[in-house]
Enzyme design. Structure first.
Site, mmCIF file in Angstrom:
data_model
loop_
_atom_site.group_PDB
_atom_site.id
_atom_site.type_symbol
_atom_site.label_atom_id
_atom_site.label_comp_id
_atom_site.label_asym_id
_atom_site.label_seq_id
_atom_site.Cartn_x
_atom_site.Cartn_y
_atom_site.Cartn_z
ATOM 1 N N TYR A 57 5.861 -2.351 -3.557
ATOM 2 C CA TYR A 57 4.638 -2.860 -2.954
ATOM 3 C C TYR A 57 4.958 -4.014 -2.010
ATOM 4 C CZ TYR A 57 1.825 -0.114 -6.265
ATOM 5 O OH TYR A 57 1.250 0.896 -6.986
ATOM 6 N N LEU A 212 -12.086 4.052 -6.413
ATOM 7 C CA LEU A 212 -13.157 4.055 -5.405
ATOM 8 C C LEU A 212 -12.813 4.986 -4.242
ATOM 9 C CD1 LEU A 212 -14.046 0.252 -5.251
ATOM 10 C CD2 LEU A 212 -15.180 2.063 -6.535
ATOM 11 N N GLY A 215 -12.031 3.287 -1.077
ATOM 12 C CA GLY A 215 -13.163 2.574 -0.494
ATOM 13 C C GLY A 215 -14.307 3.483 -0.087
#
Length: 339
Positions: A57, A212, A215
């Site tokens: 990451y 989600l 988004g």
């Protein structure tokens, strides 16, 4: 926040996990160190203790930021999960993959970046379809016996491989995999075919990433806002738009944000689920934390289930067919004989 046990272990983790993939500003996006610190403060002040990162990451910056933060905070309060597998340098042909060599090298480098003596949860990040499962499990068990890792987990791997792994670990007396990280949301329900039933069987906690849908389920794309998802993405197809509209309608009924509805759905599916909520702004983590106070009615849950349902394929759909009674061997075999 409430705390839950992670899989078949005694490890207590918060009911939300903070995703830190955006800690660092490489690639032109993300949170700088100061903002990342503020995000972790906000999460911890709300009772959150479960942090998710990975060796790759932000080219390792995510782990470095967490490591610096931990120097001035109670290390034992936090449950730090990181991962190995994906290529984090180009110095040698073994700088990626699931092999023992890459595992040991990657863990040592993660420990340095995190400035800690141990990793709470180590995930295999993605299955490489090359390394034997027994090599992976023996390596993870050795790290646990050495005290460098406390618990083993797995991500983005076929269900049959995970099942084989946990069965083998039980047989050999090795540490079993206690958590499964996969993409799971209202617009990505395919893990319900094999992965989630497998996790339930082995008592594994599912930690959904992208709960989600990148988004999409927040409704921002319906409002015409911009994001990092390209217009041609499957996350923005007609099905996803239809699902998001129902999410937005239910959010308006409850007087909450669409994100809360989508996140709560992942927490209400009848299995142990701790969604990973990423944030690059303090306001985002503050908003996501509000989901713990949201409750969906049975009617709202049904609407979401219906609009997002998938074909389970074989044998899932076959088991659901009228007349197939899996709890009645006689009836089942009668049906088979007539076909």
């Amino acid at each position: 926040m409430n705390y839950k046990l992670l899989g078949r272990s005694g490890l207590k983790v918060s009911e939300l996990c903070l995703g830190t993939m955006g800690f660092g500003t490489e690639a032109g996006w993300g949170a700088d160190k100061e903002t990342s610190f503020a995000i972790m403060d906000t999460f911890a002040n709300a009772g959150g203790n479960f942090l998710d990162t990975a060796n790759v990451y932000k080219l390792g910056t995510s782990e470095k930021i967490i490591g610096e933060y931990l120097q001035n905070h109670d290390r034992n309060y936090f449950v730090v999960a990181t991962k190995y597998s994906l290529k984090d340098n180009t110095t040698n042909p073994n700088a990626s993959g699931n092999s023992r060599k890459n595992m040991m090298r990657s863990v040592e480098e993660s420990l340095k970046r995190l400035q800690t003596d141990f990793i709470d949860v180590l995930y295999l990040h993605i299955w490489d379809d090359l390394t034997p499962m027994d090599e992976v499990l023996r390596g993870l068990d050795d790290l646990i016996r050495q005290g460098k890792v406390n618990y083993a987990a797995i991500s983005d791997t076929p269900a049959w491989q995970v099942a084989k792994g946990n069965t083998m670990a039980e047989l050999m007396g090795w540490s079993q995999l206690i958590a499964l990280q996969v993409e799971y949301s209202l617009i990505q329900r395919t893990p319900e075919r094999e992965l989630i039933p497998m996790a339930k069987h082995f008592g594994m906690t599912v930690t959904p990433w992208a709960p989600l849908g990148g988004g999409v389920l927040s409704g921002k794309y319906l409002r015409g806002e911009q994001g990092r998802i390209k217009p041609e993405s499957k996350r923005l197809d007609d099905r996803s738009v239809a699902i998001t509209k129902v999410v937005v309608d239910i959010a308006e009924e409850l007087g909450v944000s669409a994100s809360h509805v989508a996140l709560q759905w992942t927490r209400s599916q009848g299995f142990s689920s701790i969604p990973i909520v990423g944030a690059t702004k303090v306001s985002q983590v503050e908003e996501n934390l509000k989901v713990i106070d949201v409750t969906l009615t049975p009617e709202q849950q049904q609407k979401l289930d219906e609009v997002s349902k998938i074909d389970l394929g074989f044998p899932g759909e076959f088991f659901k067919e009228e007349g197939v009674k899996m709890n009645s061997f006689g009836g089942f075999y009668d049906r088979v004989e007539k076909r």
